[in-house]
Design an enzyme around this catalytic site. Structure first.
Site, short mmCIF file in Angstrom:
data_model
loop_
_atom_site.label_atom_id
_atom_site.label_comp_id
_atom_site.label_asym_id
_atom_site.label_seq_id
_atom_site.Cartn_x
_atom_site.Cartn_y
_atom_site.Cartn_z
N THR A 88 -31.61 -102.09 0.29
CA THR A 88 -31.82 -101.18 1.48
C THR A 88 -33.37 -100.65 1.37
O THR A 88 -34.03 -100.79 0.46
CB THR A 88 -30.48 -100.25 1.19
OG1 THR A 88 -30.60 -99.31 2.36
CG2 THR A 88 -30.90 -99.28 -0.10
N THR A 89 -33.34 -99.89 2.46
CA THR A 89 -34.60 -98.96 2.41
C THR A 89 -35.17 -98.38 1.12
O THR A 89 -34.37 -97.34 1.01
CB THR A 89 -34.67 -98.17 3.68
OG1 THR A 89 -34.35 -98.81 4.87
CG2 THR A 89 -36.19 -97.66 4.07
N GLU B 112 -33.23 -97.84 14.25
CA GLU B 112 -34.43 -97.97 12.99
C GLU B 112 -34.93 -99.06 13.03
O GLU B 112 -34.37 -100.19 12.97
CB GLU B 112 -33.45 -97.70 11.72
CG GLU B 112 -32.99 -96.28 11.44
CD GLU B 112 -32.07 -96.17 10.14
OE1 GLU B 112 -31.85 -97.38 9.33
OE2 GLU B 112 -31.50 -95.26 9.84
N HIS C 277 -23.52 -101.32 8.11
CA HIS C 277 -22.57 -102.30 7.11
C HIS C 277 -21.22 -102.87 7.75
O HIS C 277 -20.75 -103.77 6.94
CB HIS C 277 -22.27 -101.35 5.80
CG HIS C 277 -23.63 -101.32 5.23
ND1 HIS C 277 -24.51 -102.30 4.98
CD2 HIS C 277 -24.31 -99.95 4.81
CE1 HIS C 277 -25.70 -101.73 4.35
NE2 HIS C 277 -25.54 -100.54 4.18
N ARG D 7 -30.54 -109.35 8.71
CA ARG D 7 -29.26 -109.58 7.59
C ARG D 7 -28.05 -108.92 8.05
O ARG D 7 -26.97 -109.28 7.58
CB ARG D 7 -29.80 -108.98 6.25
CG ARG D 7 -30.09 -107.50 6.19
CD ARG D 7 -30.34 -107.07 4.65
NE ARG D 7 -31.53 -107.56 4.31
CZ ARG D 7 -32.22 -106.82 3.34
NH1 ARG D 7 -31.69 -105.64 2.76
NH2 ARG D 7 -33.29 -107.11 2.96
N HIS D 8 -28.24 -107.86 8.85
CA HIS D 8 -26.94 -107.24 9.32
C HIS D 8 -26.90 -107.16 10.92
O HIS D 8 -26.05 -107.98 11.58
CB HIS D 8 -26.49 -105.93 8.69
CG HIS D 8 -27.45 -105.03 8.22
ND1 HIS D 8 -28.29 -104.43 9.27
CD2 HIS D 8 -27.78 -104.41 7.23
CE1 HIS D 8 -29.08 -103.87 8.60
NE2 HIS D 8 -29.13 -103.66 7.31
N HIS E 49 -30.04 -91.05 3.75
CA HIS E 49 -29.90 -92.08 2.69
C HIS E 49 -29.28 -91.94 1.47
O HIS E 49 -29.47 -90.86 0.73
CB HIS E 49 -31.33 -92.59 2.31
CG HIS E 49 -31.52 -93.83 1.81
ND1 HIS E 49 -31.91 -95.08 2.54
CD2 HIS E 49 -31.12 -94.41 0.70
CE1 HIS E 49 -31.56 -96.07 1.99
NE2 HIS E 49 -31.20 -96.00 0.62
N ARG F 65 -33.31 -105.35 11.37
CA ARG F 65 -34.17 -105.77 10.18
C ARG F 65 -34.77 -107.09 10.79
O ARG F 65 -34.25 -107.71 11.29
CB ARG F 65 -33.59 -105.90 9.08
CG ARG F 65 -33.04 -104.60 8.35
CD ARG F 65 -32.44 -104.77 7.12
NE ARG F 65 -33.47 -105.01 5.98
CZ ARG F 65 -33.93 -103.75 5.21
NH1 ARG F 65 -33.23 -103.01 5.08
NH2 ARG F 65 -34.95 -104.01 4.41
N GLU G 273 -37.09 -87.73 9.39
CA GLU G 273 -36.03 -87.95 8.78
C GLU G 273 -36.74 -87.92 7.12
O GLU G 273 -37.24 -88.82 6.77
CB GLU G 273 -35.29 -89.25 8.90
CG GLU G 273 -34.05 -89.19 8.11
CD GLU G 273 -32.91 -90.42 8.40
OE1 GLU G 273 -32.97 -90.74 9.46
OE2 GLU G 273 -32.36 -91.07 7.46
N HIS H 45 -30.04 -100.39 12.27
CA HIS H 45 -31.47 -100.73 11.89
C HIS H 45 -31.45 -102.46 11.98
O HIS H 45 -30.65 -103.03 11.34
CB HIS H 45 -31.38 -100.39 10.11
CG HIS H 45 -32.77 -100.89 9.52
ND1 HIS H 45 -33.07 -100.61 8.34
CD2 HIS H 45 -33.92 -101.60 10.10
CE1 HIS H 45 -34.37 -101.16 8.12
NE2 HIS H 45 -34.70 -101.53 9.31
N ASN I 158 -24.37 -94.63 10.84
CA ASN I 158 -25.17 -95.72 10.81
C ASN I 158 -24.03 -96.96 10.48
O ASN I 158 -23.29 -96.84 9.61
CB ASN I 158 -26.15 -95.89 9.69
CG ASN I 158 -26.90 -97.15 9.53
OD1 ASN I 158 -26.23 -98.14 9.50
ND2 ASN I 158 -27.99 -97.00 9.14
N1 PXP Z 1 -31.77 -93.43 7.10
C1 PXP Z 1 -32.33 -94.33 7.16
C2 PXP Z 1 -33.88 -94.32 7.44
C3 PXP Z 1 -31.89 -95.71 6.46
O1 PXP Z 1 -32.68 -96.56 6.17
C4 PXP Z 1 -30.74 -95.58 6.09
C5 PXP Z 1 -29.99 -96.83 5.41
O2 PXP Z 1 -30.01 -97.75 6.20
C6 PXP Z 1 -29.83 -94.43 6.20
C7 PXP Z 1 -30.30 -93.18 6.63
C8 PXP Z 1 -28.30 -94.28 5.76
O3 PXP Z 1 -28.10 -94.47 4.54
P1 PXP Z 1 -26.75 -94.66 3.82
O4 PXP Z 1 -26.20 -96.15 4.31
O5 PXP Z 1 -27.03 -94.72 2.45
O6 PXP Z 1 -26.05 -93.71 4.38
#
Ligand code: PXP
Length: 241
Positions: free
Chosen positions: A100-101, A70, A10, A49-50, A191, A45, A151, A43, A7
């Site tokens: 975050t989620t 996402e 960030h 925001r990102h 996550h 959003r 997931e 993701h 992902n």
């Molecule tokens: N899976 C989902 C559905 C998420 O929302 C996130 C965070 O955006 C992640 C995985 C990845 O989480 P992390 O950034 O904590 O590794």
């Protein structure tokens, strides 16, 4: 073999801190692919925001691996998905104020609604995943919906203090994986996973993909993307099948 999907949200968080053009998430995604990522996740959003719309479009054009988008289950996001056509979408809950989620998507009791929402996505040949807590009723609802993937939310495990509480969360996830696999679902995990807490899954079979962002991007600041992604890819690819 379980694989790693990275992902890159960030990288965009850092760019948006100055509303500028660097660092570029597309570059991060390319480096992640070169270092062994089997997929890239973003993701988009509602509050942007990102990740921005142009990031999703550019990634769709440039990636050689799979793009997983996402998104919240809104009309706007579905239109974007149908236009951009990622390989898969993962429906997540979204609240504007959250960092975050926070929790999994509540799908129990919403089978028809979510099925109807996903129908055009499936018709377009896009696979779906549902980000849910490892609860039997959520997994059963996901099975009835007909999604290909779920997931399981690993946040409660990742955030729990080490010891009994964390062990209980791990057990809940292991049971959830078994339950979902028996129902024919493919299972991803994500996550809050990092280079240490992910090791608890090394002997747990049945996981298709680990979805990891924050820990990899954090490490990449010091070691570079290639090393950070390569190390995580080697870890998860050594796990039980
Ligand atoms: N899976 C989902 C559905 C998420 O929302 C996130 C965070 O955006 C992640 C995985 C990845 O989480 P992390 O950034 O904590 O590794």
């Amino acid at each position: 073999m379980p694989v790693l999907a990275v992902n890159v949200d960030h990288v965009a968080t850092l760019r948006q801190a100055r509303m500028g053009i660097e660092p570029e998430p597309v570059t991060a995604a390319h480096l992640a692919e070169l270092a062994g990522a089997h997929g890239i996740i973003v993701h988009l959003r509602e509050d942007r925001r990102h990740i921005q719309d142009r990031d999703v479009r550019l990634l769709r054009e440039c990636l050689q691996s799979r793009l997983n988008l996402e998104m919240a289950a809104t009309e706007e996001m579905r239109d974007i998905a149908l236009d951009v056509k990622p390989d898969s979408v993962c429906l997540v809950p979204e609240k504007r104020q959250e960092l975050t989620t926070e929790g999994g998507l509540a799908v129990a009791g919403r089978v028809d609604e979510i099925k109807e929402y996903l129908a055009p996505i499936w018709e377009a040949g896009i696979l779906s995943s549902l980000f849910i807590d490892p609860e039997p009723d959520q997994i059963d609802a996901a099975t009835s919906i007909g999604t290909q993937y779920i997931e399981l939310h690993t946040g409660a495990y990742a955030d729990a203090p080490r010891g009994e509480k964390q062990d209980a969360e791990l057990e809940r996830l292991i049971e959830g994986i078994g339950h979902a696999r028996a129902a024919g679902l493919k299972v991803n995990l994500g996550h809050g996973l990092n280079y240490r807490n992910v090791l608890a899954f090394q002997d747990v079979p049945g996981v298709s993909e680990y979805s990891i962002g924050h820990a990899i991007i954090s490490r990449a600041i010091f070691t570079g993307m290639a090393e950070a992604v390569g190390e995580m890819a080697r870890i998860v690819e050594g796990f039980a099948d």
